[in-house]
Design an enzyme around this catalytic site. Structure first.
Site, PDB file in Angstrom:
ATOM      1  N   LYS A  39       4.714   0.361   9.678  1.00  0.00           N
ATOM      2  CA  LYS A  39       4.617   1.599   9.054  1.00  0.00           C
ATOM      3  C   LYS A  39       4.191   2.714   9.958  1.00  0.00           C
ATOM      4  O   LYS A  39       4.545   3.847  10.093  1.00  0.00           O
ATOM      5  CB  LYS A  39       3.907   1.822   7.712  1.00  0.00           C
ATOM      6  CG  LYS A  39       4.586   1.142   6.454  1.00  0.00           C
ATOM      7  CD  LYS A  39       3.770   1.423   5.265  1.00  0.00           C
ATOM      8  CE  LYS A  39       3.197  -0.013   5.096  1.00  0.00           C
ATOM      9  NZ  LYS A  39       2.375   0.019   3.770  1.00  0.00           N
ATOM     10  N   GLU A  41       0.962  -1.176  -0.007  1.00  0.00           N
ATOM     11  CA  GLU A  41      -0.096   0.064  -0.155  1.00  0.00           C
ATOM     12  C   GLU A  41       0.922   1.313   0.030  1.00  0.00           C
ATOM     13  O   GLU A  41       1.793   1.236   0.698  1.00  0.00           O
ATOM     14  CB  GLU A  41      -0.876  -0.010   1.267  1.00  0.00           C
ATOM     15  CG  GLU A  41      -1.944   1.141   1.273  1.00  0.00           C
ATOM     16  CD  GLU A  41      -3.029   1.096   2.514  1.00  0.00           C
ATOM     17  OE1 GLU A  41      -3.531   2.069   2.639  1.00  0.00           O
ATOM     18  OE2 GLU A  41      -2.555   0.059   3.184  1.00  0.00           O
ATOM     19  N   ARG A  54       4.833 -12.826   9.822  1.00  0.00           N
ATOM     20  CA  ARG A  54       5.641 -11.738   9.116  1.00  0.00           C
ATOM     21  C   ARG A  54       6.904 -11.562   9.979  1.00  0.00           C
ATOM     22  O   ARG A  54       7.122 -12.116  11.078  1.00  0.00           O
ATOM     23  CB  ARG A  54       4.787 -10.402   9.488  1.00  0.00           C
ATOM     24  CG  ARG A  54       4.433 -10.330  11.147  1.00  0.00           C
ATOM     25  CD  ARG A  54       3.346  -9.204  11.264  1.00  0.00           C
ATOM     26  NE  ARG A  54       3.646  -8.009  10.847  1.00  0.00           N
ATOM     27  CZ  ARG A  54       3.054  -7.308   9.770  1.00  0.00           C
ATOM     28  NH1 ARG A  54       2.221  -7.640   9.096  1.00  0.00           N
ATOM     29  NH2 ARG A  54       3.544  -6.166   9.407  1.00  0.00           N
TER      30      ARG A  54
HETATM   31  P1  ATP Z   1       3.022  -2.405   8.017  1.00  0.00           P
HETATM   32  O1  ATP Z   1       2.338  -3.474   9.087  1.00  0.00           O
HETATM   33  O2  ATP Z   1       4.259  -1.957   8.453  1.00  0.00           O
HETATM   34  O3  ATP Z   1       2.029  -1.082   7.954  1.00  0.00           O
HETATM   35  P2  ATP Z   1       1.555  -3.443   5.863  1.00  0.00           P
HETATM   36  O4  ATP Z   1       1.425  -5.029   6.008  1.00  0.00           O
HETATM   37  O5  ATP Z   1       0.388  -2.682   6.276  1.00  0.00           O
HETATM   38  O6  ATP Z   1       2.807  -3.233   6.875  1.00  0.00           O
HETATM   39  P3  ATP Z   1       1.719  -3.408   3.174  1.00  0.00           P
HETATM   40  O7  ATP Z   1       2.139  -2.335   2.202  1.00  0.00           O
HETATM   41  O8  ATP Z   1       0.243  -3.679   3.186  1.00  0.00           O
HETATM   42  O9  ATP Z   1       2.098  -3.161   4.555  1.00  0.00           O
HETATM   43  O10 ATP Z   1       2.534  -4.727   2.966  1.00  0.00           O
HETATM   44  C1  ATP Z   1       2.906  -5.164   1.743  1.00  0.00           C
HETATM   45  C2  ATP Z   1       3.295  -6.524   1.648  1.00  0.00           C
HETATM   46  O11 ATP Z   1       4.362  -6.744   2.581  1.00  0.00           O
HETATM   47  C3  ATP Z   1       2.081  -7.525   2.241  1.00  0.00           C
HETATM   48  O12 ATP Z   1       2.071  -8.406   1.519  1.00  0.00           O
HETATM   49  C4  ATP Z   1       2.401  -7.840   3.765  1.00  0.00           C
HETATM   50  O13 ATP Z   1       1.875  -8.937   4.230  1.00  0.00           O
HETATM   51  C5  ATP Z   1       3.904  -7.725   3.708  1.00  0.00           C
HETATM   52  N1  ATP Z   1       4.660  -7.278   4.853  1.00  0.00           N
HETATM   53  C6  ATP Z   1       4.514  -6.182   5.526  1.00  0.00           C
HETATM   54  N2  ATP Z   1       5.062  -6.437   6.560  1.00  0.00           N
HETATM   55  C7  ATP Z   1       5.684  -7.589   6.631  1.00  0.00           C
HETATM   56  C8  ATP Z   1       6.671  -8.013   7.641  1.00  0.00           C
HETATM   57  N3  ATP Z   1       7.124  -7.632   8.675  1.00  0.00           N
HETATM   58  N4  ATP Z   1       7.390  -9.274   7.458  1.00  0.00           N
HETATM   59  C9  ATP Z   1       6.581 -10.106   6.229  1.00  0.00           C
HETATM   60  N5  ATP Z   1       6.041  -9.366   5.276  1.00  0.00           N
HETATM   61  C10 ATP Z   1       5.522  -8.262   5.494  1.00  0.00           C
HETATM   62 MG    MG Z   2      -1.374  -3.039   4.952  1.00  0.00          MG
END
Ligand code: ATP
Ligand code: MG
Length: 574
Positions: free
Chosen positions: A280, A39, A270
């Site tokens: 984030k 995102e 994760r």
């Molecule tokens: P955050 O929790 O930091 O906001 P998010 O999952 O909301 O992260 P996205 O931009 O939606 O951020 O993530 C893009 C991809 O990265 C998704 O498929 C998500 O599952 C993966 N991702 C995000 N954080 C991690 C992590 N700590 N370990 C592994 N994969 C991750």
């Molecule tokens: Mg997300």
């Protein structure tokens, strides 16, 4: 909290097994198509690197393709700046999406059509309860929900209301479109989840074209299906959403929107890494609160920070391989990531000499005004990289910690009367020092042995225990060097600690390491003056350093500390 073992499971893991199973049954005729769907509401972090390596790596190893898809269905928080930074970071990691760069917002028309199809099939309805009523009627983990009074609206009425939602006839929140599944489902995600809401917000790509936007859980499966994704790999928090993912795509396949087989969602744990935060929301707090200098601060666990710090794409790939994937939540120690960077840098980084905490050494019997080149190997593991000249002279810089007027037991470096080798140069005997009014040593004196020069036959006649690095004072390059330490002083920032009283809430900001940056004016061997942005070096005896890509000028590089030579922390060192 458990620290995961540092073992490699990449060669075979449950995701590969799932892909192998699908290939065996011929489900997609061997096609493997994955996606990385960030995102664009922040910069990518180390956790994303795990996901990127997994998705692109999987596609790569099965001869498939991985899409880079911006999941930009939420209009409020998204930004062009983030899109650019994400593209740059994935490229930097070395992955290629070929022509498969997508924006979920390009699918808004299809998503809208999917929603109408659900309505026509009696599988969605417009609900006009307030948000509070909807929440109250949702039930709990132990009690079923209560059907909305709007649940039995006719298809025509639903279509009419939904079209008027789209046309902007209603205020934000006046109605939502909900899937019609089962208000008594034990999985709360199946209790008629909202799929479209009214939201007057300008979108960074579609502008004001839409005043209704799809919910993430509705949009994501559709995005996968539109792109013919085979394996939709996501983190564990979406496990409870999988039944809805499947329900929705089956419903849309029935309505003729997508062919079968439909994409398959697979979840993995994760990445959690000690001494940092991978969320984030928290990273934004650190940036906006001025705790770091920006998204690309080398201390932040962002990929742009990592790049500036001198971390390498190869190191991240090695890390992803080494930690593998699992279903169970675990913490990886930061030292595992550091070791991966170190392993690659040891291979890749040429050696140079730097004095970080300079103290003057004067060789009283070396002729004034004389200078001579000494030869230092560029890489001990790669003799083919040859040697370079470093100038030697009467006045040198050495590390302050390499001299002690009154040596402690076991100290083998410079102290009055002791003999040491100046690496790649001569053997010297310390004769004394000079101090300022405060008693601080300002100059050390020594005599050199003219027949002791490294590489000459006489050199072997000298046996010394100390072997110090040095830089010639007459032509040293004085540069800013930023010495970074971990951003947090506690391994699990913000988490409760053993013995914490019940009512205590910790703030991750309280766990920041106040000593995470120290800036020094170092004296470097003259060749380093010509170093280019992003060049990486091993400074002998110190660690790995990289030329800052933003603050360096031509002929005036600034250096960032990357990682130590050895893992001194876990081996009881400093
Ligand atoms: P955050 O929790 O930091 O906001 P998010 O999952 O909301 O992260 P996205 O931009 O939606 O951020 O993530 C893009 C991809 O990265 C998704 O498929 C998500 O599952 C993966 N991702 C995000 N954080 C991690 C992590 N700590 N370990 C592994 N994969 C991750
Ligand atoms: Mg997300």
């Amino acid at each position: 909290m458990t620290l995961a073992a540092n073992s490699s499971v990449s060669a075979s893991n449950f995701i590969r097994n799932a892909v192998d199973d699908d290939n065996r049954t011929g489900k997609w005729e061997g096609r493997v198509e994955t996606r990385f769907p960030p995102e664009p509401n922040g910069y990518l972090h180390y956790g994303h690197a795990k996901s990127i390596c997994l998705n692109f790596g999987l596609a790569e190893s099965y001869g498939g393709v991985c899409h880079l898809r911006f999941d930009d269905t939420n209009p409020a928080k998204e930004d062009r700046e983030y899109v650019d930074a994400i593209v740059e970071a994935v490229r930097w990691l070395g992955f290629d999406w070929r022509q498969h760069l997508y924006f979920a917002s390009d699918y808004f028309d299809i998503m809208y059509a999917c929603a109408e199809s659900l309505i026509k099939a009696g599988k969605a309805y417009v609900d006009s309860q307030s948000a509070d009523e909807m929440r109250a009627n949702r039930g709990t983990l132990t009690e079923p929900g209560i059907d909305s009074p709007c649940r039995d609206r006719s298809v025509d009425e639903n279509l009419d209301l939904f079209r008027r939602m789209k046309a902007g006839e209603f205020a934000d929140g006046a109605h939502v479109l909900r899937a019609r599944i089962d208000m008594a489902s034990p999985n709360i995600n199946l209790r008629d989840p909202a799929v479209y809401r009214i939201r007057r917000a300008t979108h960074h790509r579609t502008g004001d074209k839409w005043c209704i936007y799809p919910m993430y859980t509705f949009a994501h499966p559709i995005e996968d299906a539109i792109e013919n994704v085979t394996h939709s790999i996501c983190t564990m928090e979406f496990e409870d959403q999988r039944p809805f993912y499947e329900w929705l795509l089956e419903a849309l396949a029935d309505a003729g929107h997508f062919p079968r087989p439909l994409p398959r969602q697979i979840e993995f744990a994760r990445l959690n890494l000690t001494y940092t935060v991978l969320s984030k929301r928290k990273l934004i707090q650190l940036v906006d609160g001025g705790y770091v200098t920006g998204w690309n601060d080398p201390r932040l666990p962002t990929l742009s920070g990592a790049r500036r710090r001198g971390f390498t794409p190869e190191g991240f790939r090695l890390f992803a391989e080494r930690i593998g994937v699992a279903k169970a939540d675990s913490w990886i120690d930061m030292s595992v990531l550091e070791e991966c960077m170190r392993e690659h840098l040891n291979e890749a980084a040429p050696r140079r000499i730097a004095v970080l905490d300079p103290l003057k050494l004067v060789l009283t019997n070396y002729p004034e005004g004389q200078s001579e080149p000494c030869q230092a190997p560029n890489h001990p593991l790669k003799p083919e990289l040859g040697k370079r000249d470093i100038p030697f002279g009467r006045e040198l810089w050495i590390e302050r910690e390499d001299f002690m007027e009154t040596p402690v037991k076991g100290f083998r470096r410079l102290y009055p009367g002791n003999i040491v080798r100046l690496r790649y140069g001569y053997v010297v005997r310390c004769t004394g020092c000079e101090k300022d009014a405060d008693g601080r040593v300002v100059t050390v004196f020594a005599e050199y042995f003219p027949d002791s020069r490294s590489g000459t036959p006489g050199a072997d006649n000298y046996k010394t225990k100390g072997n110090l690095h040095w830089v010639c004072a007459a032509n040293a390059y004085t540069a800013e060097v930023r010495l970074y330490d971990r951003l947090f002083a506690y391994p699990y920032p913000g988490q409760r600690r053993e013995g914490d009283p019940e009512d205590i809430e910790r703030d991750f900001l309280d766990d920041l390491n106040p000593g995470s940056i120290r800036i020094v004016q170092a004296r470097l061997e003259p060749a380093l003056r010509a170093a280019h942005p992003e060049e990486r070096f091993q400074f002998e005896r110190h660690g790995y350093f990289a030329v800052d890509r933003f603050d360096s000028a031509e002929g005036a590089p600034v250096f960032n500390f990357t990682v130590t030579l050895k893992d001194s922390r876990t081996k009881g060192g400093k």
